[in-house]
Scaffold this active site. Structure first.
Site, PDB file in Angstrom:
ATOM      1  N   HIS A  26       0.810  -1.220   0.000  1.00  0.00           N
ATOM      2  CA  HIS A  26       0.000   0.000   0.000  1.00  0.00           C
ATOM      3  C   HIS A  26       0.848   1.278   0.000  1.00  0.00           C
ATOM      4  CE1 HIS A  26      -3.733   1.989  -0.399  1.00  0.00           C
ATOM      5  NE2 HIS A  26      -3.279   2.891   0.435  1.00  0.00           N
ATOM      6  N   TYR A  46       1.737   5.217  -2.507  1.00  0.00           N
ATOM      7  CA  TYR A  46       2.104   6.601  -2.177  1.00  0.00           C
ATOM      8  C   TYR A  46       3.482   6.944  -2.703  1.00  0.00           C
ATOM      9  CZ  TYR A  46      -2.090   6.179   0.462  1.00  0.00           C
ATOM     10  OH  TYR A  46      -3.396   5.942   0.790  1.00  0.00           O
ATOM     11  N   HIS A 103     -10.572   0.589 -10.332  1.00  0.00           N
ATOM     12  CA  HIS A 103     -10.130   1.564  -9.332  1.00  0.00           C
ATOM     13  C   HIS A 103      -8.669   1.960  -9.537  1.00  0.00           C
ATOM     14  CE1 HIS A 103      -9.290   3.505  -5.540  1.00  0.00           C
ATOM     15  NE2 HIS A 103      -8.339   2.622  -5.308  1.00  0.00           N
ATOM     16  N   PHE A 104      -7.781   0.976  -9.635  1.00  0.00           N
ATOM     17  CA  PHE A 104      -6.367   1.401  -9.631  1.00  0.00           C
ATOM     18  C   PHE A 104      -5.906   1.916 -10.987  1.00  0.00           C
ATOM     19  CE2 PHE A 104      -5.523  -3.313  -9.924  1.00  0.00           C
ATOM     20  CZ  PHE A 104      -4.878  -3.302 -11.143  1.00  0.00           C
ATOM     21  N   HIS A 105      -6.715   1.709 -12.032  1.00  0.00           N
ATOM     22  CA  HIS A 105      -6.352   2.393 -13.274  1.00  0.00           C
ATOM     23  C   HIS A 105      -6.719   3.876 -13.215  1.00  0.00           C
ATOM     24  CE1 HIS A 105      -5.498  -1.602 -14.911  1.00  0.00           C
ATOM     25  NE2 HIS A 105      -4.787  -0.949 -15.810  1.00  0.00           N
ATOM     26  N   ARG A 146     -11.340 -10.212 -11.373  1.00  0.00           N
ATOM     27  CA  ARG A 146     -10.268  -9.576 -12.139  1.00  0.00           C
ATOM     28  C   ARG A 146      -9.313 -10.652 -12.630  1.00  0.00           C
ATOM     29  NH1 ARG A 146      -6.557  -7.151  -7.199  1.00  0.00           N
ATOM     30  NH2 ARG A 146      -5.116  -6.561  -8.828  1.00  0.00           N
ATOM     31  N   ARG A 147      -8.453 -10.308 -13.566  1.00  0.00           N
ATOM     32  CA  ARG A 147      -7.366 -11.182 -14.016  1.00  0.00           C
ATOM     33  C   ARG A 147      -7.857 -12.539 -14.508  1.00  0.00           C
ATOM     34  NH1 ARG A 147      -3.447 -10.396  -8.743  1.00  0.00           N
ATOM     35  NH2 ARG A 147      -2.204  -8.706  -9.548  1.00  0.00           N
TER      36      ARG A 147
END
Lengths: 66, 158, 540
Positions: C215, C219, C366-368, C429-430
């Site tokens: 995580h 950042y 989300h993470f894209h 996913r995946r």
């Protein structure tokens, strides 16, 4: 007031700045000059709360995992 | 340090919304008992099939009307791959893996857990609506990952 | 300064190359997910490609780009050459050799374990050793940046570090604290196990160590993008930084809260007790705050820019911004996408809702928006601004550069929205093939996976434009002498003295205390439990 042959700017001078207005401008906090930003961030906040609350209500509430 | 009036106003609001997020969690915790899912129990992954807890995967009815589903997630299938449970009754799932990490998800419900070798995953949920559900592996487990599936049939309770 | 310029060019050049390869893989995956037949479509190719895309984008592109950016920001903002130039080059070469070793293992089919490499799925040792070297290279880079800063500090006892440098230092602190986790996973577990020195690993311990790192990793990507938002964007759009001290506060809060949050990736894992997951939930919800503050400060800086260009109304300043400048448009669009990404992040952190979307297509949607837009699109915009200064050539094919961010924005909206919805509908996913033997439930995902593939095509074209502009600039750009890297002035002038938020040492100590509270006890508890190891598997 208007005189022939005299440029407009001179015959029609802008009204003098009232000392009160100067004082007001100086008294106004140097900040508080970004009203647009304030509105935009609160639109963002409202959208965020709505999105979260709708999901929370629909999903988190009705399914319990123990 | 000097902070602009509007920005100070905004920071308080942002602080308030963070507190509201906290509040929803605390509310769920106190009034509904919604804790993060958790179950701590270990198992030897090389001896899953001989372990009495998983030797006979399947559905067991408990005296109080609830049922327990014991299942093994393996490359690339669920054992058993067809599960029948009653609607409206608490269903406790117990899963483990004899090989790699798998996932377990019943599509369209909140039945969702990781299945990690060496550990027993356990959670309880209730299926309100009878019907046929798709059961899939949601953690990449090798070239047959997308074929790892099964069926959950929720039957009208008698 | 020549060393810094060349080193930055090498790092960013390699980052862009990695991005190019990964973008090609992405298109193939999006099309496969829509179940469209391709000439080389096979599960082997798909999962190999997911691995390569994840490693190249999330680990290689980001790390090299950030190393390049850190070198430029530090040397320009402090106006001094790099300390230890040879070591600085060593950081690049170590990271490069490591990356090539890992890529060899991936492309030769020996490491189809995805970029999260969860054991007991076992890759070739070259994969683990290579990624470890990449991290070691970044540590050497961190040491060089810190040494350069300390040399400056010795001559400027009382001056606050320029915000650009302060932000890079915060990035480095987050990185050094978090990589302890992945280093422990690699050195104590995966490397000896993959070499056959140990027989088994504990897969859950590996996941805990991975997410201890995983995580704060986000950042590590995001903070350099924030540095660009705070210090470069206002300058290029013709304004000033609205609040310098709040920028410092934001970076300090990220140092404090980045790491003790990792269990929110493991809400669905057995073996971790409920209370610790709860603590990490609260920390995660707290880390939303600095991003909220960033939203105001950056947008207000833009409002100042628009007003200094003559805007007087409520919102006309938006129109006065230089939307044609590729840095400005990239960053503005990335911020818009990030706002939507933030909504989803709060959902992910709330475990009740997380159980609906964990490991579904929602997560990749989300993470894209976060790493794939807030970070990647900002970095592309930064490249348009920075690469011409590094290679001393004007930006070539600038029309493509103007269009590219908008194309990315459109593609990402299509891709991400459709994946959020299919995720809510339960699509994992995946997965290579979403048809699940013709299941009627899976059939409902059909139209949306098509939209997602269309989004993927837009993104691919956008990436191709970006690569063409970069290649064109390096090979054919008109020579220029302009190498000024300038940062935005704070609205209230440069800060005269150091404030609480400048005291890095204090924040580091506080962060370590929080990390110990959040991790030491659960890890100790875990290690004392009777556990069983797993032997390795290679199902690829």
């Amino acid at each position: 007031m208007s005189m022939h042959g005299v440029p407009q700017g001179i015959s029609n001078p802008p009204p003098p700045i009232a000392p009160a207005a100067v004082a007001e401008a100086e008294a106004k906090p140097a900040g508080a000059q970004t009203p647009g930003t304030l509105v935009l961030v609160f639109v963002f906040l409202a959208a965020f709360m709505l999105y979260y609350f709708v999901n929370w209500k629909l999903l988190s509430f009705i399914w319990r995992i123990g | 340090m000097h902070i602009d009036l509007y920005e100070r106003f905004w920071m308080w609001s942002a602080g308030a919304i963070c507190a509201a997020f906290f509040g929803t969690i605390v509310y769920g915790l106190v009034s509904e008992g919604t804790r993060p899912p958790s179950h701590v129990e270990t198992i030897d992954p090389t001896a899953v099939w001989s372990d009495p807890r998983f030797a006979q995967p399947g559905v067991t009815a408990n005296p109080d009307g609830s049922v327990t589903v014991t299942a093994v997630a393996l490359m690339f299938a669920f054992q058993p791959n067809e599960i029948r449970v009653p609607a409206g009754k608490p269903v406790t799932f117990r899963l483990t893996s004899p090989d790699v990490v798998h996932g377990f998800e019943i599509v369209g419900t909140n039945a969702n857990t990781m299945v990690i070798p060496g550990y027993v995953a356990q959670f309880t949920t209730t299926f309100a609506t009878p019907g046929e559900y798709l059961m899939v592996c949601h953690e990449y487990c090798g070239l047959g990952h997308h074929a790892m599936m099964g069926k959950l049939i929720v039957e009208e309770a008698l | 300064m020549t060393t810094a310029r060349r080193l930055a060019a090498a790092n960013i050049g390699f980052a862009v190359a990695a991005f190019g390869i990964a973008a090609g893989m992405a298109l193939m995956q999006a099309v496969s997910r829509a179940n469209l037949e391709l000439p080389w479509r096979s599960p082997q190719m798909y999962y190999l490609s997911v691995t390569a895309h994840g490693v190249l984008m999330a680990l290689v592109f980001t790390t090299f780009f950030i190393m390049g950016l850190g070198v430029v920001f530090t040397t320009h903002a402090l106006d001094r050459p790099l300390r230890w130039p040879r070591l600085a080059w060593a950081s690049f070469w170590v990271a490069l050799v490591g990356t090539l070793a890992a890529l060899w293992a991936i492309f030769w089919g020996k490491a189809t374990v995805l970029y999260t490499f969860y054991p007991p799925m076992q890759a070739h040792p070259a994969f683990y050793l290579g990624l470890t070297l990449l991290v070691v290279g970044s540590w050497i880079w961190s040491a060089v940046i810190i040494a350069t800063y300390r040399a400056w500090r010795a001559e400027h006892r009382e001056t606050p570090a320029p915000l650009a440098v302060f932000g890079m230092l915060a990035t480095i602190v987050v990185w050094l604290i978090s990589t302890v986790g992945v280093a422990a996973e690699m050195l104590l577990q995966l490397i000896p196990w993959s070499l056959g020195w140990t027989k088994t690993v504990d897969p859950l311990l590996a996941r805990m160590l991975f997410w201890y790192f995983g995580h704060p990793l986000v950042y590590f990507w995001l903070l350099p993008a924030y540095v660009v938002w705070y210090t470069v964007l206002p300058k290029v759009s013709g304004g000033k930084l609205f609040s310098d001290p709040l920028g410092r506060m934001v970076f300090a809060l990220f140092i404090l809260l980045s790491t003790p949050v990792g269990f929110h990736h493991q809400f669905m894992d057995p073996g971790i007790s409920s209370g610790w997951k709860l603590l990490h939930t609260f920390n995660t919800l707290g880390i939303i705050f600095p991003s909220f503050v960033t939203a105001f400060t950056v947008v207000a800086s833009l409002e100042i820019a628009g007003r200094s260009r003559g805007a007087t109304g409520w919102f006309d300043w938006l129109g006065k911004l230089p939307w044609g400048d590729p840095l400005v448009s990239s960053v503005l669009l990335s911020m818009l996408l990030f706002a939507v990404g933030g909504f989803g992040g709060a959902i992910n952190a709330s475990y009740g809702m997380n159980s609906m979307i964990h490991n579904t297509a929602w997560v990749q949607g989300h993470f894209h928006l976060t790493v794939g837009s807030a970070v990647a699109l900002t970095f592309m915009g930064t490249a348009y601004w920075l690469v011409p200064k590094l290679v001393r050539r004007e930006l070539e094919l600038s029309l493509l550069a103007k269009v590219q961010p908008y194309l990315w924005f459109a593609g990402m909206l299509l891709f991400s929205i459709s994946n959020h919805i299919t995720g809510l509908m339960g699509m994992p996913r995946r997965i290579y093939d979403p048809s699940y033997q013709g299941s009627a439930i899976a059939e409902a995902w059909g139209g949306l996976t098509g939209l997602s593939a269309l989004g993927g095509l837009f993104l691919f074209i956008s990436s191709a434009f970006f690569l063409l502009v970069m290649l064109g600039t390096v090979l054919a750009g008109r020579p220029t002498a302009d190498t000024t890297v300038a940062f935005a002035e704070p609205l209230e002038g440069q800060p005269a003295k150091r404030i609480l938020f400048d005291r890095l040492g204090l924040w580091i100590v506080a962060a370590i205390v929080l990390v110990l509270i959040a991790y030491a006890y659960p890890l100790a508890q875990h290690l004392q439990m009777p556990r069983f190891g797993s032997p390795g598997f290679r199902p690829f």
